[in-house]
Design a protein around this motif. Structure first.
Motif, PDB file in Angstrom:
ATOM      1  N   VAL A   1      -7.200  -3.392   3.156  1.00 57.62           N
ATOM      2  CA  VAL A   1      -6.840  -4.071   4.399  1.00 57.62           C
ATOM      3  C   VAL A   1      -6.043  -3.125   5.296  1.00 57.62           C
ATOM      4  O   VAL A   1      -6.289  -3.030   6.505  1.00 57.62           O
ATOM      5  CB  VAL A   1      -6.025  -5.346   4.109  1.00 57.62           C
ATOM      6  N   LEU A   2      -5.114  -2.394   4.702  1.00 56.14           N
ATOM      7  CA  LEU A   2      -4.290  -1.493   5.496  1.00 56.14           C
ATOM      8  C   LEU A   2      -5.114  -0.306   5.991  1.00 56.14           C
ATOM      9  O   LEU A   2      -4.953   0.131   7.131  1.00 56.14           O
ATOM     10  CB  LEU A   2      -3.090  -1.029   4.667  1.00 56.14           C
ATOM     11  N   VAL A   3      -5.983   0.188   5.128  1.00 55.99           N
ATOM     12  CA  VAL A   3      -6.877   1.268   5.562  1.00 55.99           C
ATOM     13  C   VAL A   3      -7.654   0.810   6.792  1.00 55.99           C
ATOM     14  O   VAL A   3      -7.796   1.541   7.771  1.00 55.99           O
ATOM     15  CB  VAL A   3      -7.861   1.660   4.438  1.00 55.99           C
ATOM     16  N   ALA A   4      -8.115  -0.444   6.728  1.00 55.26           N
ATOM     17  CA  ALA A   4      -8.937  -0.983   7.806  1.00 55.26           C
ATOM     18  C   ALA A   4      -8.131  -1.245   9.062  1.00 55.26           C
ATOM     19  O   ALA A   4      -8.669  -1.631  10.088  1.00 55.26           O
ATOM     20  CB  ALA A   4      -9.626  -2.268   7.351  1.00 55.26           C
ATOM     21  N   GLN A   5      -6.820  -1.045   8.972  1.00 56.79           N
ATOM     22  CA  GLN A   5      -6.007  -1.166  10.176  1.00 56.79           C
ATOM     23  C   GLN A   5      -5.672   0.201  10.732  1.00 56.79           C
ATOM     24  O   GLN A   5      -4.853   0.344  11.641  1.00 56.79           O
ATOM     25  CB  GLN A   5      -4.720  -1.936   9.861  1.00 56.79           C
ATOM     26  N   GLY A   6      -6.278   1.215  10.132  1.00 56.26           N
ATOM     27  CA  GLY A   6      -6.078   2.565  10.652  1.00 56.26           C
ATOM     28  C   GLY A   6      -4.833   3.253  10.114  1.00 56.26           C
ATOM     29  O   GLY A   6      -4.421   4.282  10.652  1.00 56.26           O
ATOM     30  N   ARG A   7      -4.258   2.718   9.043  1.00 55.97           N
ATOM     31  CA  ARG A   7      -3.044   3.343   8.521  1.00 55.97           C
ATOM     32  C   ARG A   7      -3.363   4.552   7.660  1.00 55.97           C
ATOM     33  O   ARG A   7      -4.388   4.600   6.991  1.00 55.97           O
ATOM     34  CB  ARG A   7      -2.247   2.339   7.660  1.00 55.97           C
ATOM     35  N   SER A   8      -2.448   5.491   7.627  1.00 53.33           N
ATOM     36  CA  SER A   8      -2.590   6.659   6.762  1.00 53.33           C
ATOM     37  C   SER A   8      -2.098   6.312   5.363  1.00 53.33           C
ATOM     38  O   SER A   8      -1.466   5.285   5.155  1.00 53.33           O
ATOM     39  CB  SER A   8      -1.763   7.818   7.306  1.00 53.33           C
ATOM     40  N   ASN A   9      -2.377   7.177   4.420  1.00 53.10           N
ATOM     41  CA  ASN A   9      -1.920   6.931   3.053  1.00 53.10           C
ATOM     42  C   ASN A   9      -0.398   6.791   3.015  1.00 53.10           C
ATOM     43  O   ASN A   9       0.138   5.943   2.311  1.00 53.10           O
ATOM     44  CB  ASN A   9      -2.365   8.072   2.147  1.00 53.10           C
ATOM     45  N   ARG A  10       0.277   7.654   3.757  1.00 51.79           N
ATOM     46  CA  ARG A  10       1.737   7.598   3.767  1.00 51.79           C
ATOM     47  C   ARG A  10       2.227   6.240   4.283  1.00 51.79           C
ATOM     48  O   ARG A  10       3.131   5.630   3.717  1.00 51.79           O
ATOM     49  CB  ARG A  10       2.294   8.726   4.647  1.00 51.79           C
TER      50      ARG A  10
ATOM     51  N   ALA B   1       1.664   3.572   1.773  1.00 52.63           N
ATOM     52  CA  ALA B   1       2.654   3.672   0.704  1.00 52.63           C
ATOM     53  C   ALA B   1       3.957   3.002   1.127  1.00 52.63           C
ATOM     54  O   ALA B   1       4.522   2.186   0.397  1.00 52.63           O
ATOM     55  CB  ALA B   1       2.884   5.140   0.355  1.00 52.63           C
ATOM     56  N   THR B   2       4.422   3.349   2.319  1.00 49.63           N
ATOM     57  CA  THR B   2       5.658   2.751   2.825  1.00 49.63           C
ATOM     58  C   THR B   2       5.540   1.238   2.887  1.00 49.63           C
ATOM     59  O   THR B   2       6.414   0.509   2.415  1.00 49.63           O
ATOM     60  CB  THR B   2       5.961   3.296   4.234  1.00 49.63           C
ATOM     61  N   GLU B   3       4.427   0.784   3.457  1.00 48.49           N
ATOM     62  CA  GLU B   3       4.211  -0.658   3.623  1.00 48.49           C
ATOM     63  C   GLU B   3       4.245  -1.379   2.286  1.00 48.49           C
ATOM     64  O   GLU B   3       4.827  -2.456   2.169  1.00 48.49           O
ATOM     65  CB  GLU B   3       2.851  -0.864   4.311  1.00 48.49           C
ATOM     66  N   LEU B   4       3.621  -0.797   1.274  1.00 47.56           N
ATOM     67  CA  LEU B   4       3.507  -1.490  -0.010  1.00 47.56           C
ATOM     68  C   LEU B   4       4.636  -1.101  -0.969  1.00 47.56           C
ATOM     69  O   LEU B   4       4.671  -1.570  -2.114  1.00 47.56           O
ATOM     70  CB  LEU B   4       2.146  -1.177  -0.650  1.00 47.56           C
ATOM     71  N   VAL B   5       5.506  -0.213  -0.495  1.00 45.65           N
ATOM     72  CA  VAL B   5       6.633   0.236  -1.320  1.00 45.65           C
ATOM     73  C   VAL B   5       6.145   0.846  -2.631  1.00 45.65           C
ATOM     74  O   VAL B   5       6.551   0.451  -3.725  1.00 45.65           O
ATOM     75  CB  VAL B   5       7.635  -0.909  -1.605  1.00 45.65           C
ATOM     76  N   ILE B   6       5.252   1.807  -2.481  1.00 44.07           N
ATOM     77  CA  ILE B   6       4.785   2.591  -3.626  1.00 44.07           C
ATOM     78  C   ILE B   6       4.764   4.046  -3.179  1.00 44.07           C
ATOM     79  O   ILE B   6       5.029   4.332  -2.010  1.00 44.07           O
ATOM     80  CB  ILE B   6       3.355   2.170  -4.070  1.00 44.07           C
ATOM     81  N   SER B   7       4.484   4.963  -4.070  1.00 48.18           N
ATOM     82  CA  SER B   7       4.434   6.365  -3.663  1.00 48.18           C
ATOM     83  C   SER B   7       3.114   6.669  -2.976  1.00 48.18           C
ATOM     84  O   SER B   7       2.130   5.942  -3.141  1.00 48.18           O
ATOM     85  CB  SER B   7       4.593   7.285  -4.873  1.00 48.18           C
TER      86      SER B   7
END
Lengths: 220, 220
Positions: free
Chosen positions: A165-174, A177-183
């Motif tokens: 879902v986040l990828v599909a919003q144009g977000r980068s891996n970084r 990661a921040t959004e989901l609180v993971i590395s």
DNA sequence: CGGCGAATGGGACAAATGACGTAGTGCCCG
DNA sequence: CGGGCACTACGTCATTTGTCCCATTCGCCG
């Protein structure tokens, strides 16, 4: 079943409401109990009928993809607060994910907008009868999805869906990661895994798949 | 203007056609001249009327986003082969790019599906009168777009738009290069430039913008 | 003619992306 | 309890993507 069936028509497009009402007017034991332009209005209408102790419609014919309140959400709310009202979805989208979401949330039918009057009638009578009516094309797609659990978003874990879902919003891996609180490494692992499961070679293609499967709304 | 205006209704959704027809039936000097489920059928209908030397409808009320033949394409074809038929677009999409494309291809009006009967009537009369009718919301968006030429796909060169379309299909730079018969370096240059002009940081975001602007159809 | 933007490409480099293998932890189910 | 799965995370490596330079060739326009 000789009793008249009240139907609430919910769609944000006046033209579509008009068409549906025209269909319903042609039916004998069906009566249009009201119209609403979005999920919020639909709930308000039902609420207001209830406080006035007026009979609730037996069926709500509802679009997905509305402003104010999404059809899936509205379906869930109606199923929760007005269990005596059956919700039939009438939409132009045949995405399996949305269909499943709607049915899981208590929808009693699913029609595509190219349905004819007879199908609408059948769906309403089925719903009033506590049966479930599915458009032929919809049923076929659902069946296909059932038959092939390997291809498609269904094969993803819930975390992978989050990432998609986040990828599909144009977000980068970084950013993911921040959004989901993971590395970021973990985010990359998820992306890599979901690409593999979906048979894709880049996150750009993943955006398209997410759209096609209705995981995210097409941007307005 | 006391003459009856023939209208051809083109939409792939039977419900919508029914609603539009209901609108039109309520008008005095308007008559439904036929229905079609897609652009191809619409052209066939017009063609068949012509060979039979029957009068052509003055106006075609047409959806964008149809199978068989896209509304924009169909509009262009009708404008070319049946210049006496005015095309009024009736769609649920308010993307500026599509609006522009439709108008540039000869559309004589643009309505959104949440339009009421009076707006449909006004658009048809305007079209029959060789005027152009734009939905209020549509006109506002067009005006906004005119006022701000810097933001948006309009700032792109035609080659950059070509590239963007391919990006939005999930293609890699290499694939884009092959498709356009240029070197991968050039493809990358174009991508980089268009990202800059659009204020984006990745091709993934470019996909979303291309969708939002209607440069490519959302995947089915 | 001179200039300017569009389109084409290259070099060099930094950053992001994606593949593959490995591994610890927690949880559910048989 | 043991196995399997999901989730987390890291290392390494190849590839892709994106940026900043630059240069050449057109064609169009004043």
């Amino acid at each position: 079943m000789t009793e008249t069936i009240g139907v609430l028509v919910v769609d944000d497009h006046a033209v579509v409401r008009r068409g549906v009402v025209a269909y319903l007017d042609a039916l004998d034991n069906v009566e249009v109990a009201g119209e609403a332009a979005n999920g919020r209005e639909a709930l308000d209408t039902l609420e207001s009928l209830r406080v006035r102790r007026q009979p609730l419609p037996r069926v709500a014919l509802m679009d997905l993809m509305m402003p104010k309140m999404d059809g899936v959400e509205a379906t869930a709310e109606i199923a929760r607060r007005f269990p005596e009202v059956r919700v039939v979805i009438l939409t132009s989208f045949g995405e399996v994910e949305r269909i499943q979401a709607a049915l899981e949330n208590g929808a009693a039918g699913y029609l595509l907008k190219d349905a004819g009057p007879s199908e609408v009638a059948a769906a309403i009578h089925a719903a009033a009868n506590d049966d479930v009516f599915l458009d032929t094309a919809v049923a076929r797609r659902l069946a296909q999805k059932m038959r092939s659990p390997q291809s498609g978003v269904a094969a993803l874990t819930s975390r992978e869906r989050d990432v998609l879902v986040l990828v599909a919003q144009g977000r980068s891996n970084r950013e993911i990661a921040t959004e989901l609180v993971i590395s970021e490494r973990t985010a990359r692992t998820h992306v890599s895994n979901l690409l593999g499961k979906l048979g894709l070679r880049s996150r750009t293609q993943a955006v398209l798949v997410a759209m096609r499967e209705g995981l995210v709304a097409p941007p307005s």
